[in-house]
Enzyme design. Structure first.
Site, PDB file in Angstrom:
ATOM      1  N   ARG A 121       8.527  -2.955 -11.568  1.00 38.24           N
ATOM      2  CA  ARG A 121       8.328  -1.659 -12.125  1.00 38.24           C
ATOM      3  C   ARG A 121       9.006  -1.137 -13.022  1.00 38.24           C
ATOM      4  O   ARG A 121       8.969  -0.494 -14.296  1.00 38.24           O
ATOM      5  CB  ARG A 121       7.817  -0.464 -11.069  1.00 38.24           C
ATOM      6  N   HIS A 128      -3.906   2.439 -14.357  1.00 38.59           N
ATOM      7  CA  HIS A 128      -2.399   2.576 -13.802  1.00 38.59           C
ATOM      8  C   HIS A 128      -1.736   1.365 -14.476  1.00 38.59           C
ATOM      9  O   HIS A 128      -1.447   0.582 -14.257  1.00 38.59           O
ATOM     10  CB  HIS A 128      -2.273   2.401 -12.350  1.00 38.59           C
ATOM     11  N   CYS A 157       0.195  -2.540  -4.869  1.00 39.22           N
ATOM     12  CA  CYS A 157       0.720  -1.631  -5.707  1.00 39.22           C
ATOM     13  C   CYS A 157       2.064  -0.676  -4.744  1.00 39.22           C
ATOM     14  O   CYS A 157       2.820  -0.204  -5.321  1.00 39.22           O
ATOM     15  CB  CYS A 157       0.235  -0.685  -6.731  1.00 39.22           C
ATOM     16  N   ARG A 188       1.623  11.737 -15.369  1.00 46.50           N
ATOM     17  CA  ARG A 188       0.953  11.016 -14.041  1.00 46.50           C
ATOM     18  C   ARG A 188       0.124  12.208 -13.619  1.00 46.50           C
ATOM     19  O   ARG A 188       0.394  13.380 -13.444  1.00 46.50           O
ATOM     20  CB  ARG A 188       1.648  10.491 -12.771  1.00 46.50           C
ATOM     21  N   ASP A 232      -5.170  -2.148  -2.378  1.00 45.65           N
ATOM     22  CA  ASP A 232      -4.606  -0.981  -2.486  1.00 45.65           C
ATOM     23  C   ASP A 232      -5.025   0.108  -1.377  1.00 45.65           C
ATOM     24  O   ASP A 232      -6.270  -0.285  -0.763  1.00 45.65           O
ATOM     25  CB  ASP A 232      -4.925  -0.555  -3.925  1.00 45.65           C
ATOM     26  N   GLN A 286       1.807  -0.119 -14.015  1.00 47.07           N
ATOM     27  CA  GLN A 286       1.803  -0.907 -12.910  1.00 47.07           C
ATOM     28  C   GLN A 286       1.333  -2.461 -13.207  1.00 47.07           C
ATOM     29  O   GLN A 286       1.701  -3.602 -12.498  1.00 47.07           O
ATOM     30  CB  GLN A 286       0.583  -0.560 -11.734  1.00 47.07           C
TER      31      GLN A 286
HETATM   32  N1  NVA Z   1      -5.039   4.285  -5.994  1.00 45.05           N
HETATM   33  C1  NVA Z   1      -3.838   4.661  -5.730  1.00 45.05           C
HETATM   34  C2  NVA Z   1      -2.568   4.058  -6.415  1.00 45.05           C
HETATM   35  C3  NVA Z   1      -1.273   4.798  -5.953  1.00 45.05           C
HETATM   36  C4  NVA Z   1      -0.094   3.938  -6.778  1.00 45.05           C
HETATM   37  C5  NVA Z   1      -3.620   6.194  -6.058  1.00 45.05           C
HETATM   38  O1  NVA Z   1      -4.400   6.755  -7.117  1.00 45.05           O
HETATM   39  O2  NVA Z   1      -3.362   7.008  -5.205  1.00 45.05           O
HETATM   40  N1   CP Z   2       2.918   2.081  -7.246  1.00 46.79           N
HETATM   41  C1   CP Z   2       3.079   3.307  -7.583  1.00 46.79           C
HETATM   42  O1   CP Z   2       2.504   3.856  -8.554  1.00 46.79           O
HETATM   43  O2   CP Z   2       3.868   3.903  -6.674  1.00 46.79           O
HETATM   44  P1   CP Z   2       4.212   5.434  -6.523  1.00 46.79           P
HETATM   45  O3   CP Z   2       2.899   6.330  -6.471  1.00 46.79           O
HETATM   46  O4   CP Z   2       5.348   5.466  -5.742  1.00 46.79           O
HETATM   47  O5   CP Z   2       4.674   5.876  -8.032  1.00 46.79           O
END
Ligand code: NVA
Ligand code: CP
Length: 329
Positions: free
Chosen positions: A315, A133, A270, A106, A229, A136
């Site tokens: 998930r 993502h 998400c 990540r 989101d 997800q």
């Molecule tokens: N768009 C958000 C998704 C988190 C799961 C981010 O990148 O922070």
């Molecule tokens: N939805 C999601 O990816 O959550 P986290 O950032 O907690 O992993």
């Protein structure tokens, strides 16, 4: 269907049949888990989880899924490894690839996870980049299918910041699965044109459609799924909050939006979500801008149409499917 040895970096790399296979496998694994049926099919394997951004769901999903499959897990956070600072991604990939059977990453640009995959020699799974993502997406599709019994023809309206990982990924996924995707937001937040074009081409063969519009009433009327989101994603500077609130407030998911969508519609997110003042950032935004709820109101988040916690649970089952499919011999 054989996905052994494949990377899982973005859904653009997968056919609709392969995506369906992963969703079906997740459904089976979920049933087995609920029935107390063990499925330690990958006993003796080791995986590494690299997180350059924070996480609750993705990290826990990978860890629990790995343990259920019989695997050992090593977690690397950005402060605890040399990645990027003292050692390039290419070198890191070659080191970790010799020790681990699979690697989750990540972080920031999609090119980083692609470079890791190019050098690792073992499956690499994208646990979120700025652009995509994909794990997800499988959870979201499983959740939608559990609720409506199908994916084809489902109308999903995404509200808010549609030009980041979630908007991009949902548009690609809907195009692949024959769903009707609408990005409902200010035109400054529409997904990037090249990706829209790619999705429209995919949609020709699957019966999907891709629509970008600013008009809330038209976008949400009759939608099966209302999705949103956060408006400011991980890695973006705090300074963008002011403009985001100004430009995206008309696209907040609230009671009126759900009423227009209709009683049968579901609400998805998400997570994490800013729907009350129970978070430090939520309180900070309230102090600076005077708003208590950001991308979704508490009423909708906590309401009967919200499936966000089923989605979060999924998930784990879907990430388990990805690891099993790509690591099995
Ligand atoms: N768009 C958000 C998704 C988190 C799961 C981010 O990148 O922070
Ligand atoms: N939805 C999601 O990816 O959550 P986290 O950032 O907690 O992993």
């Amino acid at each position: 269907m054989n996905l052994a040895g494949r990377h899982f970096l973005k859904l653009k790399d997968f056919t609709p049949e392969e995506i369906l296979y992963l969703i079906d496998l997740a459904e089976t694994l979920k049933k087995e888990k609920k029935n107390g049926q063990a499925h330690a099919h990958l006993t003796g394997k080791n995986i590494a989880l690299i997180f350059e951004k924070t996480s609750t769901r993705t990290r826990c999903a990978f860890e629990v899924a790995a343990h259920d499959l019989g695997m050992q897990v090593t977690y690397l956070d950005p402060s605890a490894s040399q990645i990027g600072k003292k050692e390039s991604i290419a070198d890191t990939a070659r080191v970790l690839g010799r020790m681990f059977d699979g690697i989750e990453y990540r972080g920031f640009g999609q090119e980083i996870v692609e470079a890791l995959a190019a050098g690792a020699g073992v499956p690499v799974w994208n646990g979120l980049t700025n652009e995509f993502h994909p794990t997800q997406m499988l959870a979201d599709m499983l959740t939608i299918r559990e609720h409506f019994g199908r994916l084809k023809g489902i109308k999903l309206t995404y509200m808010g910041d549609a030009r980041y990982n979630m908007g991009n990924s949902l548009m690609v996924t809907c195009a692949k699965m024959g769903m009707h995707f609408t990005a409902c937001t200010s035109k400054n937040y529409f997904p990037e044109e090249n990706l829209v074009e790619y999705c429209r081409k995919e949609a020709v063969g699957t019966g999907a459609s891709i629509t970008l519009m600013e008009d809330v009433d038209a976008a949400v009327k009759g939608a099966d799924v209302i999705y949103t989101d956060v408006w400011v994603s991980m890695g973006e500077p705090d300074e963008v909050w002011e403009a985001r609130i100004k430009e995206l407030m008309p696209y907040q998911v609230n009671g009126k939006v759900m009423e227009l969508a209709g009683k049968e519609a579901i609400f998805m997110h998400c997570l994490p979500a800013f729907h009350d003042l129970e978070t430090a950032i939520g309180r900070e935004v309230y102090q600076k801008f005077g708003i208590k709820e950001i991308e979704v109101t508490d009423e909708v988040f906590e309401g009967g149409q919200s499936v966000v916690f089923e989605e979060a649970e999924n998930r784990m089952h879907t990430i388990k499917a990805v690891m099993l499919a790509t690591l099995k011999e």
